[in-house]
Design a protein around this motif. Structure first.
Motif, short mmCIF file in Angstrom:
data_model
loop_
_atom_site.label_atom_id
_atom_site.label_comp_id
_atom_site.label_asym_id
_atom_site.label_seq_id
_atom_site.Cartn_x
_atom_site.Cartn_y
_atom_site.Cartn_z
N ASP A 59 0.82 -1.23 0.00
CA ASP A 59 0.00 0.00 0.00
C ASP A 59 0.85 1.27 0.00
O ASP A 59 0.37 2.34 -0.37
CB ASP A 59 -0.93 0.01 1.23
CG ASP A 59 -2.07 -0.98 1.07
OD1 ASP A 59 -2.20 -1.56 -0.04
OD2 ASP A 59 -2.81 -1.21 2.04
N LYS A 60 2.09 1.17 0.44
CA LYS A 60 2.95 2.37 0.48
C LYS A 60 3.55 2.66 -0.90
O LYS A 60 3.67 3.83 -1.28
CB LYS A 60 4.09 2.17 1.49
CG LYS A 60 3.61 1.96 2.92
CD LYS A 60 3.79 3.19 3.75
CE LYS A 60 3.07 2.99 5.08
NZ LYS A 60 3.79 3.47 6.21
N PRO A 63 -0.10 2.94 -3.67
CA PRO A 63 -1.29 3.34 -2.91
C PRO A 63 -2.56 3.32 -3.78
O PRO A 63 -2.53 3.72 -4.93
CB PRO A 63 -0.95 4.76 -2.45
CG PRO A 63 0.12 5.23 -3.36
CD PRO A 63 0.86 4.03 -3.86
N SER A 67 -3.02 8.67 -2.77
CA SER A 67 -1.87 9.37 -2.16
C SER A 67 -0.58 9.06 -2.92
O SER A 67 -0.52 8.11 -3.71
CB SER A 67 -1.74 8.98 -0.70
OG SER A 67 -1.58 7.59 -0.59
#
Lengths: 222, 294
Positions: A59-60, A63, A67
């Motif tokens: 997710d980082k 994303p 974001s």
């Protein structure tokens, strides 16, 4: 029949399957043991992926909420992948970089914290004054005896593990005393271990009586 | 064969059968032995009882199904105590198995009904009155992380909702804002929470461990590093008594219910150890010590 009741039936059959080992090794026990290992591993991996890898890595860098990607996260991801390269002999050397970062970082965090927060407080506790000089002595016999026992036990046990002096004479007697304290500690540990093992058995009995007989079969026992 | 030799060579399955009966009979027909509260448990209870409404309590759920009889009753009791006192528990787990245990415990207490059949804690909201942040790997790295920020270490809670913006984490930003740390653990996590969390930020810590680990944690309690120490099922039963679980839910807690079987089986084991030793020494004196034993 609800899924919960089916689950209770499965758990009950597996409980009896595992317990059958007490009589002797048998195929039912083997099946239950293999199911346990497989389920435990699968459960652990699933939780690990959804709670750690997805929110902290996937997710980082990718994303889904619009974001901006966090490109620095690629560094631990790549280092993590390097560890997996140990299975390829020609690229196994790359894993050393990962381990160097892991061990170096961990040691940096670990050494000062453990010395300041584990070692020093334990030393301070072992070296407390035998009694409070501001208080009358006759009111402190209990703590005084307790602290004296801790002091003697710590010293005698350390002497037992001190091999630069031959364990003869006074040192030998202290060493024997150390062994005595170690044995008392093992005895206390054994007593607690018995309680732990009994707790596991009691837990299974409670499951069988409350969940299996009570909920799955609708019988009230006890 | 003499009686002493027969006892020393007793089939181990007879011992298993005796233990089976020692556990089964008191479980089915409760005796009702009283549970005496020890200072280690009382101090832990008093610590949480002394907190003010709205204070945050961090509960690290670090045990799996194998430790349910010892750790789970403590988790349930502490959650009851927190919700009764309107404290705000934040649950985390540093081992994968702990996630399931925390979910089960939270679900049980949130939906608990009292002796009168009414819901005990209606209207509690995740992210406001409590939070379960799920499992995170990394042990000390996670603790160092929550020491800086809950929301950056746990971007989402156990339900996958973003923690940023949740009212609870606007007030409780990091470990520094937590008033008490409770660690229910079947593995060596208290030794990880202590240096990186409790000691570093000066947070009092209460530990619920398995009976096997209790001996190794007593030095930490004696040194004042743990404020409370709840060892095994006995510690759990004491905590259930202090929280008044039987009065709250209308039925005794599982640890309390298990203490009868615990006491009876212990008496039997002590009897068996003494008997076997007496027989061993009698046989040795006769010069015919039995080979093997029960």
């Amino acid at each position: 029949m609800s899924w919960e009741i089916i689950g209770i039936w499965v758990a009950t059959l597996l409980t009896f399957g595992i317990a059958s080992f007490l009589y002797k090794d048998n195929p039912v026990y083997k099946i239950a043991e293999h199911i346990y290992l497989g389920v435990a591993l699968g459960y652990g991996l699933t939780i690990y992926f959804w709670d750690s890898i997805k929110p902290n890595a996937i997710d980082k860098v990718l994303p889904s909420d619009g974001s901006a990607p966090e490109y620095l996260v690629w560094i631990p991801i790549v280092l993590g992948l390097f560890i997996l390269l140990r299975v390829i002999p020609s690229l196994a050397w790359l894993s050393r970089w990962s381990f160097a970062v892991y061990i170096g970082g961990n040691m940096g965090i670990l050494v000062p914290s453990v010395i300041a927060n584990l070692l020093m407080p334990q030393l301070a506790s072992a070296m407390r004054p035998l009694y409070d000089t501001a208080q009358p002595l006759n009111a402190q016999w209990g703590p005084l005896i307790g602290q004296a026992v801790i002091l003697i036990a710590t010293f005698a046990t350390m002497i037992y593990f001190f091999f630069s002096l031959e364990h003869r004479g006074f040192v030998g007697k202290l060493s024997r005393l150390g062994v005595l304290f170690i044995m008392i500690s093992f005895g206390a540990g054994f007593g607690y271990t018995v309680m732990a093992r009994m707790s596991l058995l009691i837990g299974r009995f409670q499951f069988l009586i409350i969940d299996f007989f009570g909920r799955a079969l609708g019988l009230r026992i006890g | 064969m003499r009686l002493t030799q027969r006892i020393l060579n007793l089939d181990r399955r007879i011992i298993y059968l005796a233990i089976f009966l020692c556990v089964l009979i008191p479980t089915v027909i409760p005796i009702g032995f009283d549970v005496q509260v020890t200072p280690e448990v009382q101090r832990g209870y008093d610590l949480i009882e002394g907190l003010r409404e709205g204070d945050a309590v961090l509960i690290s759920v670090d045990f799996g199904p194998s430790a349910i009889p010892e750790n789970y009753p403590v988790l349930v009791s502490v959650l009851h105590q927190c919700f009764r006192k309107k404290l705000r528990p934040i649950l985390v787990s540093l081992i994968p198995d702990g996630r399931g245990m925390a979910t089960k415990g939270l679900d049980e207490v949130l939906h608990a009904v009292g002796a009168d059949g009414k819901e005990l804690y209606p209207g509690l909201q995740s992210g406001v009155d409590y939070s379960f942040l799920g499992y995170k790997s990394g042990n000390n790295a996670v603790i160092v992380g929550v020491g800086q920020s809950f929301t950056s270490t746990f971007p989402t809670d156990s339900e996958g909702k973003s923690t940023t913006g949740q009212p609870l984490f606007k007030q409780v930003r990091s470990l520094k804002d937590v008033k008490v740390l409770v660690n229910t653990a079947s593995v060596g996590m208290p030794e990880v929470w202590l240096p990186y969390g409790a000691q570093k930020f000066g947070i009092p810590m209460v530990v619920s461990c398995t009976a096997v680990s209790t001996v190794q944690y007593y030095p930490f309690y004696n040194a004042g590093q743990f404020t409370g120490l709840l060892g095994g099922m006995k510690g759990a039963a004491e905590y259930e008594k202090l929280v008044g679980l039987a009065e709250i839910t209308g039925r005794p807690g599982k640890a309390t219910a298990g203490m009868d079987a615990q006491a009876v089986s212990h008496v039997f084991i002590v009897f068996a150890i003494v008997l076997a030793n007496v027989c061993f020494f009698i046989e040795r004196r006769r010069g015919t010590a039995a080979k093997g034993g029960a």
